[in-house]
Motif scaffolding. Structure first.
Motif, PDB file in Angstrom:
ATOM      1  N   ASP A  78       0.835  -1.196   0.000  1.00  9.24           N
ATOM      2  CA  ASP A  78       0.000   0.000   0.000  1.00  9.24           C
ATOM      3  C   ASP A  78       0.870   1.247   0.000  1.00  9.24           C
ATOM      4  O   ASP A  78       2.004   1.234   0.521  1.00  9.24           O
ATOM      5  CB  ASP A  78      -0.901   0.038   1.245  1.00  9.24           C
ATOM      6  N   ILE A  89      -1.734  -2.763  -4.261  1.00 10.36           N
ATOM      7  CA  ILE A  89      -1.932  -3.975  -5.056  1.00 10.36           C
ATOM      8  C   ILE A  89      -1.871  -5.162  -4.109  1.00 10.36           C
ATOM      9  O   ILE A  89      -1.102  -5.149  -3.134  1.00 10.36           O
ATOM     10  CB  ILE A  89      -0.867  -4.093  -6.172  1.00 10.36           C
ATOM     11  N   GLU A  90      -2.720  -6.173  -4.373  1.00 11.44           N
ATOM     12  CA  GLU A  90      -2.800  -7.322  -3.469  1.00 11.44           C
ATOM     13  C   GLU A  90      -2.972  -8.615  -4.255  1.00 11.44           C
ATOM     14  O   GLU A  90      -3.727  -8.676  -5.228  1.00 11.44           O
ATOM     15  CB  GLU A  90      -3.974  -7.159  -2.502  1.00 11.44           C
ATOM     16  N   THR A 122      -5.327  -7.943  -7.509  1.00 20.01           N
ATOM     17  CA  THR A 122      -6.187  -6.774  -7.636  1.00 20.01           C
ATOM     18  C   THR A 122      -5.457  -5.492  -7.259  1.00 20.01           C
ATOM     19  O   THR A 122      -4.538  -5.502  -6.438  1.00 20.01           O
ATOM     20  CB  THR A 122      -7.427  -6.904  -6.725  1.00 20.01           C
ATOM     21  N   GLY A 123      -5.914  -4.399  -7.856  1.00 21.64           N
ATOM     22  CA  GLY A 123      -5.560  -3.089  -7.354  1.00 21.64           C
ATOM     23  C   GLY A 123      -6.609  -2.683  -6.336  1.00 21.64           C
ATOM     24  O   GLY A 123      -7.740  -3.211  -6.340  1.00 21.64           O
ATOM     25  N   ARG A 124      -6.255  -1.754  -5.470  1.00 21.85           N
ATOM     26  CA  ARG A 124      -7.259  -1.258  -4.545  1.00 21.85           C
ATOM     27  C   ARG A 124      -6.997   0.215  -4.242  1.00 21.85           C
ATOM     28  O   ARG A 124      -5.862   0.693  -4.302  1.00 21.85           O
ATOM     29  CB  ARG A 124      -7.331  -2.075  -3.259  1.00 21.85           C
ATOM     30  N   TYR A 135     -12.080   0.672   1.607  1.00 20.66           N
ATOM     31  CA  TYR A 135     -11.457   0.516   0.290  1.00 20.66           C
ATOM     32  C   TYR A 135     -12.352  -0.252  -0.679  1.00 20.66           C
ATOM     33  O   TYR A 135     -13.264  -0.994  -0.273  1.00 20.66           O
ATOM     34  CB  TYR A 135     -10.112  -0.188   0.411  1.00 20.66           C
ATOM     35  N   LYS A 137     -11.762  -2.664  -4.419  1.00 21.68           N
ATOM     36  CA  LYS A 137     -10.713  -3.411  -5.103  1.00 21.68           C
ATOM     37  C   LYS A 137     -11.283  -4.064  -6.357  1.00 21.68           C
ATOM     38  O   LYS A 137     -12.501  -4.279  -6.471  1.00 21.68           O
ATOM     39  CB  LYS A 137     -10.112  -4.475  -4.179  1.00 21.68           C
ATOM     40  N   GLU A 187     -14.147  -8.065   4.443  1.00 22.74           N
ATOM     41  CA  GLU A 187     -14.391  -7.662   3.059  1.00 22.74           C
ATOM     42  C   GLU A 187     -15.347  -8.600   2.350  1.00 22.74           C
ATOM     43  O   GLU A 187     -15.484  -9.779   2.697  1.00 22.74           O
ATOM     44  CB  GLU A 187     -13.086  -7.551   2.273  1.00 22.74           C
ATOM     45  N   GLN A 189     -16.071  -9.972  -1.593  1.00 20.76           N
ATOM     46  CA  GLN A 189     -15.410 -10.069  -2.891  1.00 20.76           C
ATOM     47  C   GLN A 189     -16.245 -10.955  -3.811  1.00 20.76           C
ATOM     48  O   GLN A 189     -16.665 -12.058  -3.431  1.00 20.76           O
ATOM     49  CB  GLN A 189     -13.998 -10.631  -2.743  1.00 20.76           C
TER      50      GLN A 189
END
Length: 235
Positions: A78, A89-90, A122-124, A135, A137, A187, A189
């Protein structure tokens, strides 16, 4: 001479209180109030962690809609800027137990579409205030899927189109720093792998088309290296 000295001493003794009375009293000064140090949270840095949760099929054409347990790991980076925005990015991997329930069609054909692994890169982007970060993502998704059919318990061949291993994912969540270098998250998803259509096989399933997707809910913990966690105190 003795008389002179005694007289001078007496005169000084009488003058001292008067001189002291002319000195103003020292003004009272209140001690400054204590101000607690302000903790500054910094989300910039690498992290690794783990998660657990549940998965639910979005379309029950080929999959049972029963909830399934999932567990896995994640890691990422982050960067905080401007000053309350965070981008990162994760990469994430989740394991799911085999789902053997399947869907029974009218003529007795049992179809199973079993996803036992999910992955994503993923980007977040998020907004932080203090120790909290909200956030969103999105990005690339991958799965390991086994599609099959049987009649009366005997496996039978089927041919499909679609049945993709690659797809996309989107999600959103809340993360909270509860200790230096440690954060917890919750989260949602969503994973979508397109549609699968049976093109050959038992008559009651040929031509059947279904969407291959998963809804997941996860809670997890991350350990943040370097700058993660309370970075400094301001006084």
């Amino acid at each position: 001479m003795k008389t002179f000295l005694l007289g001078a001493a007496a005169l000084l003794a009488l003058a001292a209180p008067a001189a002291a009375a002319d000195i103003p009293a020292r003004p009272y000064t209140k001690a400054p109030a204590y101000t607690a140090p302000q903790v500054v949270y910094n989300w910039t840095g690498f992290y690794i962690g783990g998660h657990v949760g549940g998965a639910f099929a979005g379309d029950n054409t080929f999959q049972s809609s029963d909830a399934r347990f999932l567990g896995g790991v994640q890691g990422g980076f982050d960067y905080q800027f401007a000053p309350n925005w965070v981008v990162g990015i994760e990469a994430q991997y989740s394991w799911l137990p085999s789902n053997n329930h399947g869907i029974l069609f009218p003529a007795g054909t049992l179809v199973t579409s079993n996803t036992d692994q999910l992955g994503s890169v993923t980007g977040r982007v998020g907004y932080t205030w203090g120790p909290a970060l909200v956030y969103a993502k999105g990005g690339y998704a991958w799965r390991n899927n086994n599609f099959g059919a049987s009649v009366g318990g005997v496996p039978t061949a089927v041919t499909t189109t679609g049945n993709n291993k690659d797809g996309y994912t989107v999600g959103a969540g809340l993360e909270y720093m509860f200790a230096p270098n440690w954060s917890a998250k919750a989260e949602y998803q969503y994973y979508n792998f397109g549609n699968t259509t049976v093109t050959a096989g038992p008559a009651d399933v040929v031509g059947v088309r279904g969407r291959e997707d998963e809804h997941t809910v996860k809670v997890g913990v991350n350990y943040r290296f370097g700058w993660g966690g309370p970075a400094a105190s301001r006084y």
